[in-house]
Design a protein around this motif. Structure first.
Motif, PDB file in Angstrom:
ATOM      1  N   ALA A 135      -6.145  31.663  10.220  1.00 20.43           N
ATOM      2  CA  ALA A 135      -4.723  31.173  10.062  1.00 20.43           C
ATOM      3  C   ALA A 135      -3.723  32.245  10.572  1.00 20.43           C
ATOM      4  N   LEU A 136      -3.435  32.856  11.326  1.00 19.89           N
ATOM      5  CA  LEU A 136      -2.272  34.289  11.155  1.00 19.89           C
ATOM      6  C   LEU A 136      -1.501  33.584  10.076  1.00 19.89           C
ATOM      7  N   ASP A 137      -0.712  32.388  10.045  1.00 26.19           N
ATOM      8  CA  ASP A 137       0.511  32.604   9.233  1.00 26.19           C
ATOM      9  C   ASP A 137      -0.370  32.909   7.981  1.00 26.19           C
ATOM     10  N   ALA A 138      -1.554  32.776   7.253  1.00 28.58           N
ATOM     11  CA  ALA A 138      -1.511  33.078   5.903  1.00 28.58           C
ATOM     12  C   ALA A 138      -2.297  34.818   5.678  1.00 28.58           C
ATOM     13  N   PHE A 139      -2.067  35.412   7.219  1.00 25.49           N
ATOM     14  CA  PHE A 139      -2.459  37.272   6.376  1.00 25.49           C
ATOM     15  C   PHE A 139      -1.705  37.809   5.868  1.00 25.49           C
ATOM     16  N   PRO A 140      -2.014  37.927   4.809  1.00 26.14           N
ATOM     17  CA  PRO A 140      -0.918  39.431   3.925  1.00 26.14           C
ATOM     18  C   PRO A 140      -0.628  40.242   4.511  1.00 26.14           C
ATOM     19  N   TYR A 141       0.271  40.556   5.173  1.00 27.16           N
ATOM     20  CA  TYR A 141       0.240  41.670   6.398  1.00 27.16           C
ATOM     21  C   TYR A 141       1.710  42.443   5.930  1.00 27.16           C
ATOM     22  N   GLU A 142       1.468  42.355   4.733  1.00 23.53           N
ATOM     23  CA  GLU A 142       2.773  43.587   3.998  1.00 23.53           C
ATOM     24  C   GLU A 142       1.997  44.406   3.308  1.00 23.53           C
ATOM     25  N   LEU A 143       1.083  43.757   2.640  1.00 27.26           N
ATOM     26  CA  LEU A 143      -0.107  44.448   1.672  1.00 27.26           C
ATOM     27  C   LEU A 143      -1.140  45.230   2.448  1.00 27.26           C
ATOM     28  N   TRP A 144      -1.170  44.468   3.695  1.00 26.53           N
ATOM     29  CA  TRP A 144      -2.346  45.346   4.449  1.00 26.53           C
ATOM     30  C   TRP A 144      -2.066  46.435   5.256  1.00 26.53           C
ATOM     31  N   ALA A 145      -0.016  46.464   5.509  1.00 31.14           N
ATOM     32  CA  ALA A 145       0.211  47.738   5.634  1.00 31.14           C
ATOM     33  C   ALA A 145       0.449  48.886   4.829  1.00 31.14           C
ATOM     34  N   ARG A 146       1.041  48.218   3.676  1.00 32.34           N
ATOM     35  CA  ARG A 146       0.290  49.444   2.634  1.00 32.34           C
ATOM     36  C   ARG A 146      -0.072  49.803   2.820  1.00 32.34           C
ATOM     37  N   SER A 147      -1.559  49.420   2.643  1.00 35.20           N
ATOM     38  CA  SER A 147      -2.583  49.729   3.086  1.00 35.20           C
ATOM     39  C   SER A 147      -2.630  50.633   4.320  1.00 35.20           C
ATOM     40  N   LEU A 148      -2.830  50.179   4.832  1.00 39.47           N
ATOM     41  CA  LEU A 148      -3.010  51.652   6.292  1.00 39.47           C
ATOM     42  C   LEU A 148      -2.119  53.020   6.345  1.00 39.47           C
ATOM     43  N   ARG A 149      -0.595  52.707   5.962  1.00 37.87           N
ATOM     44  CA  ARG A 149       0.024  52.778   5.805  1.00 37.87           C
ATOM     45  C   ARG A 149      -0.825  54.125   4.461  1.00 37.87           C
ATOM     46  N   ARG A 150      -0.927  53.895   3.671  1.00 39.40           N
ATOM     47  CA  ARG A 150      -1.585  54.962   2.618  1.00 39.40           C
ATOM     48  C   ARG A 150      -3.251  55.663   3.381  1.00 39.40           C
ATOM     49  N   ALA A 151      -3.563  55.327   4.253  1.00 36.64           N
ATOM     50  CA  ALA A 151      -4.992  55.246   4.553  1.00 36.64           C
ATOM     51  C   ALA A 151      -4.338  56.811   5.644  1.00 36.64           C
ATOM     52  N   ALA A 152      -3.437  56.025   7.020  1.00 35.60           N
ATOM     53  CA  ALA A 152      -3.009  57.237   7.851  1.00 35.60           C
ATOM     54  C   ALA A 152      -1.438  58.275   7.266  1.00 35.60           C
ATOM     55  N   ARG A 153      -1.507  58.424   5.719  1.00 33.65           N
ATOM     56  CA  ARG A 153      -0.410  59.279   4.957  1.00 33.65           C
ATOM     57  C   ARG A 153      -1.424  60.265   4.607  1.00 33.65           C
ATOM     58  N   MET A 154      -2.408  59.498   3.544  1.00 31.45           N
ATOM     59  CA  MET A 154      -3.296  60.372   2.629  1.00 31.45           C
ATOM     60  C   MET A 154      -4.328  60.853   3.473  1.00 31.45           C
ATOM     61  N   VAL A 155      -5.034  60.681   3.851  1.00 28.78           N
ATOM     62  CA  VAL A 155      -6.146  60.637   4.326  1.00 28.78           C
ATOM     63  C   VAL A 155      -6.463  61.867   5.453  1.00 28.78           C
ATOM     64  N   GLN A 156      -6.850  62.997   5.533  1.00 31.45           N
ATOM     65  CA  GLN A 156      -6.350  64.282   6.295  1.00 31.45           C
ATOM     66  C   GLN A 156      -8.035  65.331   5.673  1.00 31.45           C
ATOM     67  N   SER A 157      -8.971  65.021   6.532  1.00 26.54           N
ATOM     68  CA  SER A 157     -10.031  65.012   6.116  1.00 26.54           C
ATOM     69  C   SER A 157     -11.315  64.718   7.054  1.00 26.54           C
ATOM     70  N   PRO A 158     -12.479  65.783   7.333  1.00 27.24           N
ATOM     71  CA  PRO A 158     -13.025  65.671   8.452  1.00 27.24           C
ATOM     72  C   PRO A 158     -13.372  64.062   8.800  1.00 27.24           C
ATOM     73  N   ASP A 159     -13.790  63.350   7.879  1.00 32.67           N
ATOM     74  CA  ASP A 159     -14.192  61.698   7.593  1.00 32.67           C
ATOM     75  C   ASP A 159     -12.399  61.492   9.319  1.00 32.67           C
ATOM     76  N   LEU A 160     -11.659  61.378   9.192  1.00 26.37           N
ATOM     77  CA  LEU A 160     -10.672  61.805  10.678  1.00 26.37           C
ATOM     78  C   LEU A 160     -11.456  62.906  11.918  1.00 26.37           C
ATOM     79  N   LEU A 161     -12.958  63.341  11.961  1.00 21.43           N
ATOM     80  CA  LEU A 161     -13.281  63.914  12.950  1.00 21.43           C
ATOM     81  C   LEU A 161     -14.578  62.665  13.022  1.00 21.43           C
TER      82      LEU A 161
END
Length: 490
Positions: A135-161
């Motif tokens: 169900a697209l209408d039941a997906f927690p978009y804002e909560l998922w966006a927070r996790s994505l933003r945190r991942a993009a902002r905080m992780v700066q390591s060889p894990d991205l290579l």
């Protein structure tokens, strides 16, 4: 010597296009030379004259000429006009015929991989009542966006290579704990390989654990993605009949080669929705152990159990590494996240990791990091609790409406889990024709008969309910009612 004007049609500069003018000039002249419109030895205008004639900058022309010179398409010398070069093919190169394009044929493997086993009557567009669609209408978009933003902002390591081609270590650790508590999976984090989809994992296993001509057992009816993976690997496919207790392997060893792979969906059989009994699970593990086969346990929709307690996964019951466990977040979250995983025996970790790396079966790192955060924060379990209740409500509404409107024309059961149901017709109708008629009305149902290996089967439809609204259910059932009346001649 006077430099001739370009023949008409060579240059057609679009000053509004995103492609730079220098690239447009370069491509136009290169194409004209390759087609023989501009012949070897022909002088081209100087950059100054070219720029004046075309009302463009001299730098633009010089850039184009430099690109052509780098490819040895023109000769540019100081103080002289550019000249079209003689393009000499390397020794041994066959002369190119331009009269007719050759037909490119697929290899034998390519033919197998590209063959569409679902056929033209399967529902390929995402519309109402599509099987397997969350169900697209039941997906927690804002909560998922927070996790994505945190991942993009905080992780700066060889894990991205280029490290960790088979999965972000943090997600593997989280999954190992989650699967142990929820599914009884016994595995260390390094035994979990992260990939982009269940199909990617299945096709990799089919190609690496069996050779062309080897036998694979699948449920009949069964999941077409698995059949496609085995077919693409050139395997011989045999069906295991399915009854109320799940897949039956009895007797298959008596009249055929032993299998290298056995594929099952024991938590919720696809497409019939039945759960494999414990006795059948233990029997299947014993058979695999006896013949040296590997069971591929697709834990399809195990997150969505509406009644009773979940039965332990096959992987947790197997003692000698007979089972590879396949899981995905395509149904519990969204397919577009492209995160699935395999739990493999320790002896297969290194070779399968190499296969994944060599064939590019990799998942997005930021999505994996975000998912690890989403699970540890408790959002994933909360989301599952919410959609279990929602999906049960929608599934019961669909089945209740079907029973009320179609009565004895169909046979359908209330779902005990899953995100779709199987409806069977009580008449010998053409389910492919009915499915197409429904699709034309905006309902992405699929014919049940396509999921069978044998030809003569009881027809029906596979109908999704996870993303179905009350209005879509009502309208869809009414459309089916009208189609069935026309098909049965009432």
């Amino acid at each position: 010597m006077k430099v001739p004007d370009f023949p008409e049609g060579i240059l057609d500069l679009d000053r509004e296009a995103a492609v730079p003018l220098s690239q447009q000039v370069y491509r136009a002249l290169r194409e004209a030379v390759l087609k023989g419109i501009l012949k070897p030895g022909m002088r081209l205008p100087s950059s100054r004259k070219f720029a004046v004639d075309q009302n463009i900058s001299r730098n633009t022309v010089n850039t184009a000429y430099e690109l052509l010179q780098a490819e040895r398409i023109v000769d540019v010398r100081p103080g002289a006009a550019p000249v079209v070069a003689e393009i000499v093919p390397p020794a041994g190169t066959a002369k190119i015929k331009t009269t007719k394009s050759p037909v490119r044929k697929l290899s034998a493997r390519g033919c197998l991989l590209s063959e569409n086993l679902r056929g033209p009557n399967w529902a390929y567009r995402h519309e109402a009542l599509q099987p397997g669609a969350p169900a697209l209408d039941a997906f927690p978009y804002e909560l998922w966006a927070r996790s994505l933003r945190r991942a993009a902002r905080m992780v700066q390591s060889p894990d991205l290579l280029y490290l960790n081609s088979c999965g972000y270590p943090g997600l593997k650790e989280v999954l190992a704990d989650y699967l142990a508590s929820e599914r009884g999976i016994r595995a260390k984090p390094n035994q979990i390989l992260i990939t982009s989809s269940m199909q990617a994992g299945s096709s990799a296993l089919a190609a690496t654990l069996a050779d062309p001509g080897d036998t694979a057992w699948i449920e009949d009816p069964g999941y077409l993605g698995a059949r496609t993976a085995f077919h693409g690997a050139g395997l011989t496919i045999r069906g295991m009949p399915v009854d109320a207790e799940g897949a039956m392997a009895d007797g298959l060893l008596e009249d055929g080669d032993p299998p290298k792979l056995i594929y099952v969906t024991p938590s919720h059989h696809y497409p019939l929705g039945r759960r494999m009994s414990l006795s059948r699970r233990l029997s299947l593990i014993a058979t695999a152990s006896e013949v040296g086969a590997t069971i591929l346990e697709d834990d399809y929709d195990s997150e969505f159990l509406f009644e009773g307690r979940p039965i332990a996964a096959l992987q947790g019951l197997a003692a000698q590494g007979e089972v590879i466990y396949l899981g995905t977040f395509s149904k519990s979250l969204l397919p577009g996240l492209r995160v699935s995983y395999l739990v493999v025996p320790e002896g297969l970790v290194e070779p399968l990791a190499s296969v994944f790396r060599h064939t590019g079966r990799l998942a997005n790192v930021h999505a994996q990091i975000a998912l690890a955060d989403f699970i540890t924060s408790g959002h994933y379990r909360a989301h599952l609790k919410h959609i279990r209740s929602l999906y049960q409500e929608r599934g019961n509404a669909l089945v209740g409406t079907l029973k009320a409107e179609l009565g004895n024309a169909v046979e359908v059961e209330f779902p005990t889990g899953n995100v779709q149901i199987s409806l069977r017709f009580n008449e010998d109708l053409d389910d492919a024709r009915i499915a197409v008629a429904m699709q034309k009305r905006g309902f992405s149902v699929s014919p049940l008969s396509v999921c069978y290996l044998k030809e003569k089967v009881r027809p029906g439809l596979i109908m999704g309910f996870a993303g179905a609204t009350e209005a879509q259910i009502e309208t869809g059932v009414q459309a089916l009612k009208t189609i069935l009346r026309s098909q049965s001649g009432q």
